[in-house]
Design an enzyme around this catalytic site. Structure first.
Site, PDB file in Angstrom:
ATOM      1  N   MET A  30       0.763  -1.215   0.135  1.00 30.71           N
ATOM      2  CA  MET A  30       0.099   0.067  -0.143  1.00 30.71           C
ATOM      3  C   MET A  30       0.834   1.095  -0.183  1.00 30.71           C
ATOM      4  O   MET A  30       0.456   2.470   0.096  1.00 30.71           O
ATOM      5  CB  MET A  30      -0.922  -0.035   1.147  1.00 30.71           C
ATOM      6  CG  MET A  30      -1.881  -1.238   1.179  1.00 30.71           C
ATOM      7  SD  MET A  30      -3.596  -0.895   2.059  1.00 30.71           S
ATOM      8  CE  MET A  30      -2.784  -0.765   3.578  1.00 30.71           C
ATOM      9  N   HIS A  34       9.051   1.296   3.556  1.00 27.69           N
ATOM     10  CA  HIS A  34      10.027   1.291   4.571  1.00 27.69           C
ATOM     11  C   HIS A  34      10.898   0.243   4.205  1.00 27.69           C
ATOM     12  O   HIS A  34      10.516  -0.716   3.178  1.00 27.69           O
ATOM     13  CB  HIS A  34       9.204   1.336   5.955  1.00 27.69           C
ATOM     14  CG  HIS A  34       8.367   0.174   6.136  1.00 27.69           C
ATOM     15  ND1 HIS A  34       8.666  -0.924   6.152  1.00 27.69           N
ATOM     16  CD2 HIS A  34       7.093   0.337   6.558  1.00 27.69           C
ATOM     17  CE1 HIS A  34       7.423  -1.763   6.326  1.00 27.69           C
ATOM     18  NE2 HIS A  34       6.393  -0.872   6.340  1.00 27.69           N
ATOM     19  N   GLY A  36      10.797  -2.720   5.682  1.00 29.63           N
ATOM     20  CA  GLY A  36      10.177  -4.188   5.580  1.00 29.63           C
ATOM     21  C   GLY A  36       9.834  -4.416   4.142  1.00 29.63           C
ATOM     22  O   GLY A  36      10.050  -5.311   3.679  1.00 29.63           O
ATOM     23  N   HIS A  37       9.107  -3.144   3.526  1.00 32.70           N
ATOM     24  CA  HIS A  37       8.763  -3.803   2.035  1.00 32.70           C
ATOM     25  C   HIS A  37      10.069  -3.760   1.257  1.00 32.70           C
ATOM     26  O   HIS A  37      10.019  -4.667   0.302  1.00 32.70           O
ATOM     27  CB  HIS A  37       8.229  -2.237   1.643  1.00 32.70           C
ATOM     28  CG  HIS A  37       6.925  -1.960   2.364  1.00 32.70           C
ATOM     29  ND1 HIS A  37       6.614  -0.829   2.882  1.00 32.70           N
ATOM     30  CD2 HIS A  37       5.778  -2.567   2.343  1.00 32.70           C
ATOM     31  CE1 HIS A  37       5.501  -0.662   3.311  1.00 32.70           C
ATOM     32  NE2 HIS A  37       4.792  -1.835   3.105  1.00 32.70           N
ATOM     33  N   GLY A 147       4.897 -10.474   3.627  1.00 28.15           N
ATOM     34  CA  GLY A 147       5.640 -10.258   4.780  1.00 28.15           C
ATOM     35  C   GLY A 147       5.090 -11.124   6.068  1.00 28.15           C
ATOM     36  O   GLY A 147       3.516 -10.821   6.142  1.00 28.15           O
ATOM     37  N   SER A 186       4.195   1.055   7.907  1.00 27.05           N
ATOM     38  CA  SER A 186       3.638   2.620   7.531  1.00 27.05           C
ATOM     39  C   SER A 186       2.768   3.245   8.643  1.00 27.05           C
ATOM     40  O   SER A 186       3.158   4.588   8.700  1.00 27.05           O
ATOM     41  CB  SER A 186       2.857   2.687   6.071  1.00 27.05           C
ATOM     42  OG  SER A 186       3.639   1.635   5.347  1.00 27.05           O
TER      43      SER A 186
HETATM   44  P1  AMP Z   1       1.496  -2.980   3.631  1.00 28.47           P
HETATM   45  O1  AMP Z   1       2.026  -1.740   2.590  1.00 28.47           O
HETATM   46  O2  AMP Z   1       1.555  -2.544   4.979  1.00 28.47           O
HETATM   47  O3  AMP Z   1       0.140  -3.522   2.889  1.00 28.47           O
HETATM   48  O4  AMP Z   1       2.338  -4.075   3.526  1.00 28.47           O
HETATM   49  C1  AMP Z   1       2.756  -4.743   2.193  1.00 28.47           C
HETATM   50  C2  AMP Z   1       3.423  -5.953   2.274  1.00 28.47           C
HETATM   51  O5  AMP Z   1       4.599  -5.591   3.034  1.00 28.47           O
HETATM   52  C3  AMP Z   1       2.846  -6.994   3.149  1.00 28.47           C
HETATM   53  O6  AMP Z   1       3.275  -8.056   2.751  1.00 28.47           O
HETATM   54  C4  AMP Z   1       3.366  -6.833   4.521  1.00 28.47           C
HETATM   55  O7  AMP Z   1       3.452  -8.060   5.184  1.00 28.47           O
HETATM   56  C5  AMP Z   1       4.883  -6.402   4.087  1.00 28.47           C
HETATM   57  N1  AMP Z   1       5.401  -5.816   5.299  1.00 28.47           N
HETATM   58  C6  AMP Z   1       4.747  -4.611   5.885  1.00 28.47           C
HETATM   59  N2  AMP Z   1       5.826  -4.369   7.103  1.00 28.47           N
HETATM   60  C7  AMP Z   1       6.629  -5.191   6.999  1.00 28.47           C
HETATM   61  C8  AMP Z   1       7.596  -5.713   8.003  1.00 28.47           C
HETATM   62  N3  AMP Z   1       8.133  -4.724   9.189  1.00 28.47           N
HETATM   63  N4  AMP Z   1       8.360  -6.647   7.723  1.00 28.47           N
HETATM   64  C9  AMP Z   1       8.307  -7.492   6.777  1.00 28.47           C
HETATM   65  N5  AMP Z   1       7.266  -7.222   5.933  1.00 28.47           N
HETATM   66  C10 AMP Z   1       6.607  -6.352   6.049  1.00 28.47           C
END
Ligand code: AMP
Length: 279
Positions: A30, A34, A36-37, A147, A186
């Site tokens: 989304m 960061h 993690g992404h 993740g 995020s």
């Molecule tokens: P989001 O943008 O929050 O929807 O996350 C997109 C992808 O990034 C999803 O597969 C999340 O699990 C992964 N993700 C977000 N934060 C982290 C993190 N701290 N460590 C590992 N993967 C992450």
């Protein structure tokens, strides 16, 4: 790096790439990227010829009371990070380029999606599975990286892929934390400095509960202590639970791995975290 806003253009690109024998790895996000992404993008880069990162704040997974409108966005920053990590394609559609106005089809997983975040956010996972199913059909990935920060989401997607025979391998990626233990998200952007410090209690309480569960082989006292720790730090606990990773039910004699999962509000910000381990 190419940027697509139109879903048909992405699909044509992906079909052409597949026809020419290339493999594709997809990283759905989304945005407001960061580290993690970025770790997911690095894993995708190692797996396939073409790495597609989708950036889409999906309205179908937000309830009307949730933070869709104020979800943090930084498209230029995201583009720079994706280029830095050698992604090939960004797919960033507007809402009406992703969904037709009278779209009426949902994809729903009905078992693993029920507890934890599915209980507190009853329409969340069907929004996720619907958009991810569309992304799989548009980006035609051989691999998709998710993740374990959102471990339940990862399990739900794996079940959807198995049940509906999507020809894609789901690659779970380790949860990435800041040096002080806070799970990167995020939504951490919403936290004041004080809330951020207090939110460290989530991970601290999970680690203490994990140690106690492994030592005492009992769940309730450890979970109660974890709730007390987060509450004492000023958090409002949504849930702290331990479930079997395969069934998302209470662990039993057949359990191989458990997820100890927490969701708590600090101020108005809802944070999630987990530890996955064998009993
Ligand atoms: P989001 O943008 O929050 O929807 O996350 C997109 C992808 O990034 C999803 O597969 C999340 O699990 C992964 N993700 C977000 N934060 C982290 C993190 N701290 N460590 C590992 N993967 C992450």
């Amino acid at each position: 790096m190419q940027i697509f806003n139109n879903r048909r253009e992405l699909q044509q690109f992906a079909l052409d790439a597949k026809r020419s024998g290339k493999t594709i790895a997809l990283v759905p996000t989304m945005g407001f990227l960061h580290d993690g992404h970025m770790s997911l993008i690095d894993i995708a880069r190692q797996k396939a010829d073409i790495v597609i990162v989708s950036i889409f704040v999906n309205p179908k997974q937000f309830a009307p009371t949730e933070d869709f409108d104020r979800y943090p966005r930084d498209f230029d920053g995201d583009v720079a990070k994706c280029a830095d990590h050698d992604a090939d394609v960004i797919f960033a559609p507007e809402i009406d380029a992703m969904y037709d106005g009278n779209a009426s089809t949902w994809v729903e997983e009905t078992v693993l999606a029920k507890p934890l975040c599915g209980a507190s956010r009853p329409t969340f996972y069907r929004g996720v599975t619907t958009v991810v199913a569309k992304l799989f059909l548009l980006a035609q990935p051989d691999y998709a990286v998710f993740g374990l920060k959102d471990a339940q989401q990862c399990f739900v997607i794996q079940r959807m892929v198995r049940d509906l025979d999507f020809p894609v391998e789901i690659i779970p990626a380790p949860l990435v934390r800041d040096a002080d233990g806070l799970a990167l998200s995020s939504r951490n952007r919403y936290l004041s400095a004080d809330e951020r410090t207090r939110a460290l209690s989530i991970h601290r309480s999970l680690l203490a509960a994990k140690a106690r569960i492994q030592k005492e082989k009992a769940f309730a006292p450890a979970l109660e202590e974890a709730v007390a720790t987060v509450t004492a730090a000023g958090g409002r606990v949504d849930y702290i639970e331990i479930l079997d990773c395969d069934t998302m039910l209470s662990p039993d004699a057949n359990t191989r791995q458990v997820i100890l999962a927490a969701a708590a509000f600090f101020g108005t910000t809802r944070l999630i975290d987990n530890e996955i381990f064998a009993l």
